[in-house]
Design a protein around this motif. Structure first.
Motif, PDB file in Angstrom:
ATOM      1  N   PRO A  42      98.204   2.123  29.714  1.00 38.58           N
ATOM      2  CA  PRO A  42      98.767   0.883  30.243  1.00 38.58           C
ATOM      3  C   PRO A  42      97.753  -0.272  30.256  1.00 38.58           C
ATOM      4  N   THR A  43      96.486   0.036  30.441  1.00 40.32           N
ATOM      5  CA  THR A  43      95.456  -1.002  30.415  1.00 40.32           C
ATOM      6  C   THR A  43      95.315  -1.587  29.019  1.00 40.32           C
ATOM      7  N   ILE A  44      95.344  -0.727  28.005  1.00 38.58           N
ATOM      8  CA  ILE A  44      95.261  -1.199  26.618  1.00 38.58           C
ATOM      9  C   ILE A  44      96.467  -2.075  26.286  1.00 38.58           C
ATOM     10  N   VAL A  45      97.658  -1.622  26.677  1.00 34.85           N
ATOM     11  CA  VAL A  45      98.876  -2.406  26.436  1.00 34.85           C
ATOM     12  C   VAL A  45      98.768  -3.758  27.136  1.00 34.85           C
ATOM     13  N   MET A  46      98.290  -3.764  28.380  1.00 33.58           N
ATOM     14  CA  MET A  46      98.157  -5.003  29.127  1.00 33.58           C
ATOM     15  C   MET A  46      97.221  -5.987  28.423  1.00 33.58           C
ATOM     16  N   VAL A  47      96.098  -5.507  27.931  1.00 32.46           N
ATOM     17  CA  VAL A  47      95.135  -6.377  27.246  1.00 32.46           C
ATOM     18  C   VAL A  47      95.734  -6.931  25.951  1.00 32.46           C
ATOM     19  N   ILE A  48      96.435  -6.099  25.212  1.00 32.03           N
ATOM     20  CA  ILE A  48      97.086  -6.560  23.971  1.00 32.03           C
ATOM     21  C   ILE A  48      98.110  -7.647  24.289  1.00 32.03           C
TER      22      ILE A  48
END
Length: 116
Positions: A42-48
């Protein structure tokens, strides 16, 4: 009906702004799923989503006034995030909250009309 390149360009700026706001909503909702950045995906998705949101906002404000672009971007994201918060996270809603969201929406529409 004749549409000039400038007319299409202006419309594209508003489309970019809508896309930017959609990604803004996405990263705000994703933030909740990161659980304080303790979950990797979810952190990676949020940054993207965050990067895409800023990219499309930067494209929109090439020709839109920055104040209008920023206000519409954040206002639209506030509305979308508040609505998704009710459905995804069982956040409370009441007539006062709905009226305030409607005021934000009215401001967004007003900015669109006065910005051309």
């Amino acid at each position: 009906m004749n549409i000039s390149i400038k007319d299409l360009s202006l419309k594209m700026e508003w489309i970019y702004l809508f896309i930017a706001a959609t990604f803004e909503i996405g990263w705000a909702v994703s933030l909740k799923y990161t659980e304080g950045f303790s979950k990797l995906y979810p952190t990676i998705v949020m940054v993207i989503f965050m990067v895409l949101s800023f990219y499309f906002l930067s494209q929109a404000v090439k020709n839109l006034p920055i104040g209008t672009g920023y206000a519409v971007w954040t206002g639209t994201a506030v509305i979308g995030t508040a609505i998704l918060g009710v459905f995804l996270f069982n956040e409370p809603y009441n007539i006062g909250r709905v009226l305030c969201i409607m005021l934000i929406a009215t401001g967004i529409v007003g900015l669109k009309f006065i910005s051309g």
